[in-house]
Scaffold this active site. Structure first.
Site, PDB file in Angstrom:
ATOM      1  N   TYR A  56      67.806  45.875  54.416  1.00 48.70           N
ATOM      2  CA  TYR A  56      68.355  44.937  55.390  1.00 48.70           C
ATOM      3  C   TYR A  56      67.354  43.823  55.711  1.00 48.70           C
ATOM      4  CZ  TYR A  56      71.628  48.842  56.153  1.00 48.70           C
ATOM      5  OH  TYR A  56      72.543  49.856  55.990  1.00 48.70           O
ATOM      6  N   HIS A 140      70.084  55.802  49.948  1.00 49.71           N
ATOM      7  CA  HIS A 140      70.907  54.609  50.236  1.00 49.71           C
ATOM      8  C   HIS A 140      71.612  54.124  48.974  1.00 49.71           C
ATOM      9  CE1 HIS A 140      70.945  50.498  52.574  1.00 49.71           C
ATOM     10  NE2 HIS A 140      72.134  51.076  52.514  1.00 49.71           N
TER      11      HIS A 140
HETATM   12  N1  LIG Z   1      75.669  52.295  52.596  1.00 53.33           N
HETATM   13  C1  LIG Z   1      75.328  52.502  53.852  1.00 53.33           C
HETATM   14  O1  LIG Z   1      74.579  53.404  54.180  1.00 53.33           O
HETATM   15  C2  LIG Z   1      75.888  51.595  54.923  1.00 53.33           C
HETATM   16  C3  LIG Z   1      76.937  50.717  54.615  1.00 53.33           C
HETATM   17  C4  LIG Z   1      77.430  49.898  55.639  1.00 53.33           C
HETATM   18  C5  LIG Z   1      76.889  49.966  56.918  1.00 53.33           C
HETATM   19  N2  LIG Z   1      75.859  50.809  57.184  1.00 53.33           N
HETATM   20  C6  LIG Z   1      75.279  50.894  58.562  1.00 53.33           C
HETATM   21  O2  LIG Z   1      76.326  50.770  59.494  1.00 53.33           O
HETATM   22  C7  LIG Z   1      76.087  49.646  60.358  1.00 53.33           C
HETATM   23  C8  LIG Z   1      77.390  48.962  60.719  1.00 53.33           C
HETATM   24  O3  LIG Z   1      78.010  48.464  59.563  1.00 53.33           O
HETATM   25  P1  LIG Z   1      78.567  46.963  59.402  1.00 53.33           P
HETATM   26  O4  LIG Z   1      77.749  46.050  60.251  1.00 53.33           O
HETATM   27  O5  LIG Z   1      78.678  46.689  57.945  1.00 53.33           O
HETATM   28  O6  LIG Z   1      80.018  47.096  59.886  1.00 53.33           O
HETATM   29  P2  LIG Z   1      80.747  46.866  61.271  1.00 53.33           P
HETATM   30  O7  LIG Z   1      79.993  47.422  62.390  1.00 53.33           O
HETATM   31  O8  LIG Z   1      82.083  47.419  60.965  1.00 53.33           O
HETATM   32  O9  LIG Z   1      80.764  45.285  61.453  1.00 53.33           O
HETATM   33  C9  LIG Z   1      81.314  44.465  60.457  1.00 53.33           C
HETATM   34  C10 LIG Z   1      81.794  43.153  61.015  1.00 53.33           C
HETATM   35  O10 LIG Z   1      82.293  43.278  62.345  1.00 53.33           O
HETATM   36  C11 LIG Z   1      81.851  42.185  63.122  1.00 53.33           C
HETATM   37  N3  LIG Z   1      81.585  42.620  64.496  1.00 53.33           N
HETATM   38  C12 LIG Z   1      80.857  43.674  64.928  1.00 53.33           C
HETATM   39  N4  LIG Z   1      80.803  43.687  66.264  1.00 53.33           N
HETATM   40  C13 LIG Z   1      81.537  42.624  66.661  1.00 53.33           C
HETATM   41  C14 LIG Z   1      81.867  42.085  67.903  1.00 53.33           C
HETATM   42  N5  LIG Z   1      81.404  42.638  69.015  1.00 53.33           N
HETATM   43  N6  LIG Z   1      82.646  40.974  67.958  1.00 53.33           N
HETATM   44  C15 LIG Z   1      83.119  40.403  66.835  1.00 53.33           C
HETATM   45  N7  LIG Z   1      82.812  40.868  65.620  1.00 53.33           N
HETATM   46  C16 LIG Z   1      82.043  41.943  65.539  1.00 53.33           C
HETATM   47  C17 LIG Z   1      80.574  41.684  62.518  1.00 53.33           C
HETATM   48  O11 LIG Z   1      80.561  40.288  62.734  1.00 53.33           O
HETATM   49  P3  LIG Z   1      79.361  39.248  62.424  1.00 53.33           P
HETATM   50  O12 LIG Z   1      78.990  39.395  60.977  1.00 53.33           O
HETATM   51  O13 LIG Z   1      80.008  37.940  62.697  1.00 53.33           O
HETATM   52  O14 LIG Z   1      78.230  39.520  63.345  1.00 53.33           O
HETATM   53  C18 LIG Z   1      80.723  42.095  61.062  1.00 53.33           C
HETATM   54  O15 LIG Z   1      81.258  41.027  60.304  1.00 53.33           O
HETATM   55  C19 LIG Z   1      75.115  48.762  59.582  1.00 53.33           C
HETATM   56  O16 LIG Z   1      74.354  47.955  60.460  1.00 53.33           O
HETATM   57  C20 LIG Z   1      74.270  49.805  58.894  1.00 53.33           C
HETATM   58  O17 LIG Z   1      73.336  50.293  59.842  1.00 53.33           O
HETATM   59  C21 LIG Z   1      75.362  51.628  56.216  1.00 53.33           C
END
Ligand SMILES: NC(=O)c1ccc[n+]([C@@H]2O[C@H](COP(=O)([O-])OP(=O)(O)OC[C@H]3O[C@@H](n4cnc5c(N)ncnc54)[C@H](OP(=O)(O)O)[C@@H]3O)[C@@H](O)[C@H]2O)c1
Length: 327
Positions: A56, A140
């Site tokens: 990241y 990962h």
């Molecule tokens: N392979 C793996 O191990 C893996 C894969 C994916 C994720 N992860 C972990 O899971 C965490 C979360 O995953 P993620 O960030 O991909 O998915 P997410 O939490 O589902 O967020 C994805 C999208 O939702 C939007 N979002 C989140 N909060 C919001 C809010 N309050 N208002 C409006 N939009 C919002 C974000 O917008 P913006 O972009 O505009 O900010 C982003 O585009 C990651 O940070 C990571 O730690 C791990």
């Protein structure tokens, strides 16, 4: 905030976690001050689980998270990071990281799930974060590296767990099938399941979730907005599904779910955050949070009670699977 324990370990996670990929400048730059304020706001809201990775922002997420947590008592929070991509100096920097983070390409990622690679990766993470230990370590995205990840990385992590150096080990991926194999065939305690147990995709009900229940292991659900499509009260065509433009049928289904949520007095993102936590194998939902405002919104979503009858209505309209636990 309520905690749930990763089965078979002493690691307890708050139900909501802070996903630190976005403070590694995912997609666009985030100022240091905003990233620090996002972690401070998460802390004030009671979040005590923080997930990061070397990937990241080529280490930026780990550095920022470590700085933000430095003055907190170490036993009061849980941090996970990941192994599998070593960061090595880039011999030919061209400008910006080509893998989606707004950071300079002064390092490149080198896939490495060997025992030495795992140990070096953890050392590097401890240096970048300034932490003295990690509570959870995931392999990962080992999609193309099952053999080495299962034969070398997990056994190396299991040794660290058995020595008490880390509290829990597992794998984090965007697919559920291989995560089920990690639970069944390796010493993994927990998997981070991205995008495969959401209001739009319940494929994990066919493999990793029943496997976790059968074996007494646990699942952390992430990507519960499927990269954006479920993150707004009304889905729009510019939002993505699994980091790609959303297909029209998925957009239509998200709209239909949003209609039902609205009719019951709640919202699509609130239901998206609540849904995975009903599965008995799921111990946490971790959301990406970039700004204090996003933290406030996400913790408010988590606090919002699910209206009576919502899940039954979604099930009756075949908008979620009949076998998805919701009570
Ligand atoms: N392979 C793996 O191990 C893996 C894969 C994916 C994720 N992860 C972990 O899971 C965490 C979360 O995953 P993620 O960030 O991909 O998915 P997410 O939490 O589902 O967020 C994805 C999208 O939702 C939007 N979002 C989140 N909060 C919001 C809010 N309050 N208002 C409006 N939009 C919002 C974000 O917008 P913006 O972009 O505009 O900010 C982003 O585009 C990651 O940070 C990571 O730690 C791990």
């Amino acid at each position: 905030m309520r905690h749930r324990t990763i089965l078979g370990t002493s690691v307890a996670l708050t139900e909501l976690g802070f996903g630190a990929s976005v403070i590694g400048n995912l997609g666009r730059p985030t100022p240091d001050s905003e990233a620090q304020a996002a972690v401070d706001t998460a802390w004030a809201a009671g979040i005590r689980y923080f997930d990061t990775a070397p990937h990241y922002g080529l280490g930026l997420s780990e550095r920022r998270l470590g700085t933000a947590l430095a003055r907190r008592p170490r036993d009061t929070y849980v941090v996970s990071s990941k192994v599998g991509r070593l960061l090595v100096p880039n011999p030919r920097p061209q400008g910006r990281d080509p893998e989606g983070f707004a950071v300079p390409d002064d390092h490149v990622r080198r896939w490495d799930f060997s025992r030495d690679g795992v140990l070096r990766s953890i050392e590097d993470t401890l240096t970048r974060t300034g932490l003295d230990r990690l509570d959870i370590v995931y392999v990962h995205d080992p999609d193309e590296h099952w053999q080495q990840a299962a034969a070398e990385a997990i056994p190396a992590l299991a040794e660290l767990r058995d020595q008490g150096v880390v509290g829990a080990i597992g794998a984090g991926m965007n697919q559920s099938t291989m995560l089920a194999r990690f639970l069944r065939e390796t010493a993994a305690d927990v998997v981070m399941l991205a995008g495969r147990y959401t209001l739009l995709d319940q494929g994990a009900l066919d493999d990793v979730l029943p496997t976790a229940i059968e074996l007494g292991k646990s699942v952390v659900a992430v990507g519960v907005f499927n990269s954006g499509l479920l993150s707004r009260e009304r889905p729009t065509t510019n939002l993505t599904y699994d980091y790609q433009p959303a297909a029209p049928e998925l957009l239509a289904r998200a709209e239909a779910i949003a209609d039902v949520c609205e009719a019951f007095g709640t919202t699509l993102p609130a239901a998206a955050v609540a849904f995975p936590l009903h599965h008995p194998a799921v111990v946490n939902v971790t959301l990406g949070m970039r700004t204090p405002g996003q933290v406030v919104r996400n913790t408010t979503l988590h606090d919002r009670p699910v209206p009576d009858g919502l899940w039954e209505e979604l099930r009756a309209r075949r908008l979620i699977r009949l076998d998805a636990p919701t009570g």
